[in-house]
Design an enzyme around this catalytic site. Structure first.
Site, PDB file in Angstrom:
ATOM      1  NE  ARG A 104      -2.599   0.227   3.578  1.00  0.00           N
ATOM      2  CZ  ARG A 104      -3.398   0.602   4.558  1.00  0.00           C
ATOM      3  NH1 ARG A 104      -4.695   0.633   4.372  1.00  0.00           N
ATOM      4  NH2 ARG A 104      -2.925   0.947   5.729  1.00  0.00           N
ATOM      5  CB  THR A 108      -2.171   7.147  -2.844  1.00  0.00           C
ATOM      6  OG1 THR A 108      -1.508   5.878  -3.020  1.00  0.00           O
ATOM      7  CG2 THR A 108      -1.301   8.238  -3.442  1.00  0.00           C
ATOM      8  CG  ASP A 203       6.038  -3.102   9.923  1.00  0.00           C
ATOM      9  OD1 ASP A 203       6.748  -3.554   9.002  1.00  0.00           O
ATOM     10  OD2 ASP A 203       5.712  -1.897  10.006  1.00  0.00           O
TER      11      ASP A 203
HETATM   12  C1  PRP Z   1      -1.142  -4.610   4.527  1.00  0.00           C
HETATM   13  C2  PRP Z   1      -1.959  -5.872   4.661  1.00  0.00           C
HETATM   14  C3  PRP Z   1      -2.754  -5.878   3.387  1.00  0.00           C
HETATM   15  C4  PRP Z   1      -3.031  -4.410   3.188  1.00  0.00           C
HETATM   16  C5  PRP Z   1      -4.430  -4.122   3.618  1.00  0.00           C
HETATM   17  O1  PRP Z   1      -0.079  -4.802   3.696  1.00  0.00           O
HETATM   18  O2  PRP Z   1      -1.165  -7.019   4.825  1.00  0.00           O
HETATM   19  O3  PRP Z   1      -2.099  -6.412   2.284  1.00  0.00           O
HETATM   20  O4  PRP Z   1      -2.102  -3.688   4.005  1.00  0.00           O
HETATM   21  O5  PRP Z   1      -4.757  -2.805   3.373  1.00  0.00           O
HETATM   22  P1  PRP Z   1      -5.827  -2.369   2.285  1.00  0.00           P
HETATM   23  O6  PRP Z   1      -7.013  -3.255   2.483  1.00  0.00           O
HETATM   24  O7  PRP Z   1      -6.088  -0.943   2.633  1.00  0.00           O
HETATM   25  O8  PRP Z   1      -5.214  -2.533   0.938  1.00  0.00           O
HETATM   26  P2  PRP Z   1       1.033  -3.680   3.417  1.00  0.00           P
HETATM   27  O9  PRP Z   1       0.658  -2.864   2.237  1.00  0.00           O
HETATM   28  O10 PRP Z   1       1.324  -2.938   4.680  1.00  0.00           O
HETATM   29  O11 PRP Z   1       2.275  -4.531   2.948  1.00  0.00           O
HETATM   30  P3  PRP Z   1       3.101  -5.651   3.724  1.00  0.00           P
HETATM   31  O12 PRP Z   1       2.251  -6.891   3.732  1.00  0.00           O
HETATM   32  O13 PRP Z   1       4.297  -5.789   2.872  1.00  0.00           O
HETATM   33  O14 PRP Z   1       3.409  -5.169   5.114  1.00  0.00           O
HETATM   34  N1  URA Z   2      -2.616  -3.072   6.995  1.00  0.00           N
HETATM   35  C1  URA Z   2      -2.266  -3.549   8.219  1.00  0.00           C
HETATM   36  O1  URA Z   2      -1.292  -4.294   8.347  1.00  0.00           O
HETATM   37  N2  URA Z   2      -3.012  -3.183   9.261  1.00  0.00           N
HETATM   38  C2  URA Z   2      -4.098  -2.384   9.151  1.00  0.00           C
HETATM   39  O2  URA Z   2      -4.748  -2.093  10.169  1.00  0.00           O
HETATM   40  C3  URA Z   2      -4.432  -1.904   7.873  1.00  0.00           C
HETATM   41  C4  URA Z   2      -3.679  -2.281   6.808  1.00  0.00           C
END
Ligand code: PRP
Ligand code: URA
Length: 209
Positions: A104, A108, A203
């Site tokens: 994400r 944005t 994380d």
């Molecule tokens: C987090 C989570 C989802 C996403 C959810 O991933 O694991 O993939 O955010 O958010 P959304 O529904 O608003 O799209 P992140 O983008 O933080 O990446 P990561 O898994 O690499 O930490």
């Molecule tokens: N991604 C996460 O890991 N946690 C949240 O709460 C939202 C998006």
């Protein structure tokens, strides 16, 4: 319209509470995510087709059932979805595993795709897309779109914690996709985090910040 299933099994709910706890460290977070994923896999596979067989027991022949050998595919959304894969494979070890890499954009909140690798027989498989969090829904909607673009026709989405905004986003973009969640939380905050949620799943799983 896709259905939404909330898995309220006591073991899932108990472990989810521990996952949410800010004092739960990386090792336990990983173990609990793995265990919850196994329990959710048990529930999500309820409708797998069976076929009749005959088996010889030490006493007599028995009419029995075995799985009909439906082809399954697990697709974690990288990176946090990876934390759910092994738990699911404990129950369905023959499933193939594809990957969709999305993050994400912190400004944005839009998903940015950086990697896709799926099994070659995409059209024939029933896929379960997995990610611990369904927040705005942007990542899940894009991951499902990515699978469909490559020919997938049967997709379920499974996550630990969702919020209404994310559920609505999937329902609107992919009305054919059923959603399986352990908890439906209250809302998103101004930073796109689920409230109360569990924080940043990636994380916490990988010990990064
Ligand atoms: C987090 C989570 C989802 C996403 C959810 O991933 O694991 O993939 O955010 O958010 P959304 O529904 O608003 O799209 P992140 O983008 O933080 O990446 P990561 O898994 O690499 O930490
Ligand atoms: N991604 C996460 O890991 N946690 C949240 O709460 C939202 C998006």
């Amino acid at each position: 319209m896709g259905k939404v299933y909330v898995f309220d099994h006591p073991l899932i709910q108990h472990k989810l509470t521990m996952v949410r706890d800010v004092n739960t460290g990386t090792k336990e977070f990983r173990e609990l995510t793995d265990e919850i994923s196994t329990l959710m896999a048990f529930e999500i596979t309820r409708d797998l087709p069976l076929e009749d067989v005959t088996v010889q027991t030490p006493v007599s022949e028995a009419s029995a059932k075995v799985l009909a050998g439906k082809k399954l595919g697990i697709v974690p959304i990288l990176r946090a979805g990876l934390g759910m894969v092994d738990g699911i494979l404990k129950l369905i070890p023959a499933a193939k595993v594809g990957h969709v890499g999305l993050y994400r954009d912190p400004e944005t909140l839009q998903p940015v795709e950086y990697y896709v690798k799926l099994p070659s027989d995409v059209e024939e498989r029933d896929f379960i897309v997995v990610d611990p969090m369904l927040a705005t829904g942007g990542s899940a909607v894009e991951a499902i779109h990515s699978l469909k673009k490559r020919g997938a026709v049967s997709i379920k989405f499974m996550c630990l914690v969702a919020c209404p905004e994310g559920v609505e986003a999937i329902k609107e973009a992919h009305p054919d996709v059923d959603i399986y969640i352990a908890a439906l939380d209250e809302k998103l905050n101004d930073h796109g985090y689920i409230v109360p949620g569990l924080g940043d799943a990636g994380d916490r799983l990988f010990g990064t910040k």
